[in-house]
Design a protein around this motif. Structure first.
Motif, PDB file in Angstrom:
ATOM      1  N   SER A  59       0.806  -1.219   0.000  1.00 14.74           N
ATOM      2  CA  SER A  59       0.000   0.000   0.000  1.00 14.74           C
ATOM      3  C   SER A  59       0.845   1.279   0.000  1.00 14.74           C
ATOM      4  O   SER A  59       0.318   2.358  -0.243  1.00 14.74           O
ATOM      5  CB  SER A  59      -0.923   0.012   1.219  1.00 14.74           C
ATOM      6  N   TRP A  60       2.143   1.163   0.275  1.00 17.50           N
ATOM      7  CA  TRP A  60       2.991   2.348   0.304  1.00 17.50           C
ATOM      8  C   TRP A  60       3.186   2.909  -1.095  1.00 17.50           C
ATOM      9  O   TRP A  60       3.339   2.162  -2.061  1.00 17.50           O
ATOM     10  CB  TRP A  60       4.350   2.017   0.906  1.00 17.50           C
ATOM     11  N   SER A  61       3.258   4.227  -1.190  1.00 17.50           N
ATOM     12  CA  SER A  61       3.498   4.893  -2.480  1.00 17.50           C
ATOM     13  C   SER A  61       4.942   4.678  -2.918  1.00 17.50           C
ATOM     14  O   SER A  61       5.800   4.313  -2.099  1.00 17.50           O
ATOM     15  CB  SER A  61       3.226   6.394  -2.348  1.00 17.50           C
ATOM     16  N   GLN A  62       5.213   4.913  -4.190  1.00 19.99           N
ATOM     17  CA  GLN A  62       6.580   4.775  -4.710  1.00 19.99           C
ATOM     18  C   GLN A  62       7.522   5.752  -3.998  1.00 19.99           C
ATOM     19  O   GLN A  62       8.675   5.415  -3.737  1.00 19.99           O
ATOM     20  CB  GLN A  62       6.607   5.013  -6.224  1.00 19.99           C
ATOM     21  N   LYS A  63       7.036   6.931  -3.680  1.00 20.51           N
ATOM     22  CA  LYS A  63       7.850   7.920  -2.979  1.00 20.51           C
ATOM     23  C   LYS A  63       8.240   7.416  -1.589  1.00 20.51           C
ATOM     24  O   LYS A  63       9.405   7.491  -1.183  1.00 20.51           O
ATOM     25  CB  LYS A  63       7.082   9.240  -2.870  1.00 20.51           C
ATOM     26  N   LYS A  64       7.274   6.887  -0.860  1.00 20.96           N
ATOM     27  CA  LYS A  64       7.544   6.375   0.488  1.00 20.96           C
ATOM     28  C   LYS A  64       8.460   5.161   0.423  1.00 20.96           C
ATOM     29  O   LYS A  64       9.346   4.998   1.254  1.00 20.96           O
ATOM     30  CB  LYS A  64       6.233   6.022   1.193  1.00 20.96           C
ATOM     31  N   ARG A  65       8.279   4.304  -0.580  1.00 20.20           N
ATOM     32  CA  ARG A  65       9.138   3.141  -0.758  1.00 20.20           C
ATOM     33  C   ARG A  65      10.585   3.573  -0.981  1.00 20.20           C
ATOM     34  O   ARG A  65      11.501   3.014  -0.413  1.00 20.20           O
ATOM     35  CB  ARG A  65       8.676   2.299  -1.942  1.00 20.20           C
ATOM     36  N   ALA A  66      10.777   4.581  -1.827  1.00 18.25           N
ATOM     37  CA  ALA A  66      12.123   5.077  -2.126  1.00 18.25           C
ATOM     38  C   ALA A  66      12.776   5.665  -0.871  1.00 18.25           C
ATOM     39  O   ALA A  66      13.975   5.495  -0.659  1.00 18.25           O
ATOM     40  CB  ALA A  66      12.063   6.121  -3.234  1.00 18.25           C
TER      41      ALA A  66
END
Length: 122
Positions: A59-66
């Protein structure tokens, strides 16, 4: 350094009832132990550094994952429970283990990374 593609889980608190009543947490733990053994994971009695890579939620966004990739994982499961589950899967009697280091970080997929010191036999 050895890398095993398996999602680490912590050892659950177990009771006598778990011998006959299979809770989801204990069923996942027994499956994890079997997978670790199938992969042939080994550890020396001392001088190891195990890094548990905990997968980030889908559920995490790509930004948060990065932002979180490779960063310290500072929530449950505890590092001691992760190590306890791994040692129980590898050894019948893990009281021989006397020196080891454990780290847990966020990652894209679950992994166990094992580094041993020079001269330590895995």
């Amino acid at each position: 350094m050895k890398i095993y593609d398996i999602t680490p889980i912590g050892k659950p608190r177990m009771t006598q009832r778990d011998r006959w009543h299979k809770r989801p947490a204990t069923a996942a733990y027994w499956t994890y132990k079997a997978q670790v053994r199938l992969l042939g994971v080994t550890l020396p009695e001392s001088g190891y550094h195990v890094t548990f890579v905990i997968p980030m939620p889908k559920s995490w966004s790509q930004k948060k994952r990065a932002q979180h990739a490779g960063q310290p994982h500072q929530q449950k499961p505890d590092k001691d429970n992760l190590e306890k589950a791994l040692l129980d899967a590898i050894f019948d009697e893990d009281s021989r283990i006397w020196d080891g280091r454990v780290t847990k970080v966020w990652g894209e997929k679950g992994q166990i990374i094992i580094k041993t010191q020079e001269g330590a036999e895995a």
